[in-house]
Scaffold this active site. Sequence first.
Site, short mmCIF file in Angstrom:
data_model
loop_
_atom_site.label_atom_id
_atom_site.label_comp_id
_atom_site.label_asym_id
_atom_site.label_seq_id
_atom_site.Cartn_x
_atom_site.Cartn_y
_atom_site.Cartn_z
N ASP A 57 0.93 -1.18 0.20
CA ASP A 57 -0.15 0.07 0.13
C ASP A 57 1.08 1.22 -0.14
O ASP A 57 2.34 0.89 0.38
CB ASP A 57 -0.71 -0.27 0.83
CG ASP A 57 -1.46 1.53 1.32
OD1 ASP A 57 -2.39 2.29 0.77
OD2 ASP A 57 -1.60 2.30 2.88
N ASP A 98 0.15 5.06 0.51
CA ASP A 98 -0.73 6.10 1.83
C ASP A 98 -0.75 5.31 3.02
O ASP A 98 -1.44 4.72 3.34
CB ASP A 98 -1.78 6.50 1.66
CG ASP A 98 -1.67 7.72 0.63
OD1 ASP A 98 -0.72 8.96 0.56
OD2 ASP A 98 -2.28 7.41 -0.55
#
Length: 253
Positions: free
Chosen positions: A10, A12
């Site tokens: 991922d 953020d």
Amino acid sequence: MSFPQALIFDVDGTLAETERDGHRVAFNAAFAEAGLDWEWSITEYRDLLAIGGGKERIHYYWQTVKADTPIPDPPEAFIARLHRHKSEHYGKLLATGKIQLRPGVRRLITEARALGMRLAIATTSALPNALALLENHLDPAWFEVIAAGDIVRRKKPAPDIYRYVLQALDLPPTACLVLEDSAPGLTAATAAGLKTVITENDYTHGDDFRAAVLVVNHLGEPDQPLAVRQGKALGSYFDLAWAKTLGKNYGPG
Ligand code: XBP
Ligand code: MG
């Protein structure tokens, strides 16, 4: 088949703490520039993070909190323009170097690359925003697949973005390990059949991560030990030897 064949990151909150001091600040700058009296505080933004995607988050906020704000028709076009401006602010903010990678991220990626392990990105962020972070701190070319933003119709917590990555890598979920920081991300990865390591942060600390194979405060460095919140501690920093053990019930690695 050895585990893991690929690491899926991922962006953020996982690669860097981009939400509080990056995206939030950029949203506020775009609001001010557009003459809107909207301002997202650090605490308010925590709740807004439940809505994945910048355009979706703006739309949700307008509809639920600021329904009395007149927005030029069609609202989708106005929101898309606002979001483009937000992305420009975000890019400039990243270029200042104020937002750094989280502990252990570069180390783990370097170790994986040295072993020829495959790398991919699965993010709700718009592609230019994900690329801005990779260009400033890593290298987009290191990632075989960069799945971002509107590439799928349903964003996390829907599993679509992870299914997209698996298809692009042509690997089964049992061959990959995900690194995430949030509950919507964990839900998405789990629903796609993937095992997930959570590196929690200020915004996600204390969320329900029971579906994760490991929960730590960050990936750790030799001189900056991690703290294990859930799962078995096998060292002071997370590396590929530790990652291998997480594939245990898939059979011998
Ligand atoms: C994080 C998100 C994004 C960012 C804002 O996704 O939900 O919406 O907050 O980015 P992830 P955009 O943790 O999956 O990377 O404005 O580019 O949507
Ligand atoms: Mg995240």
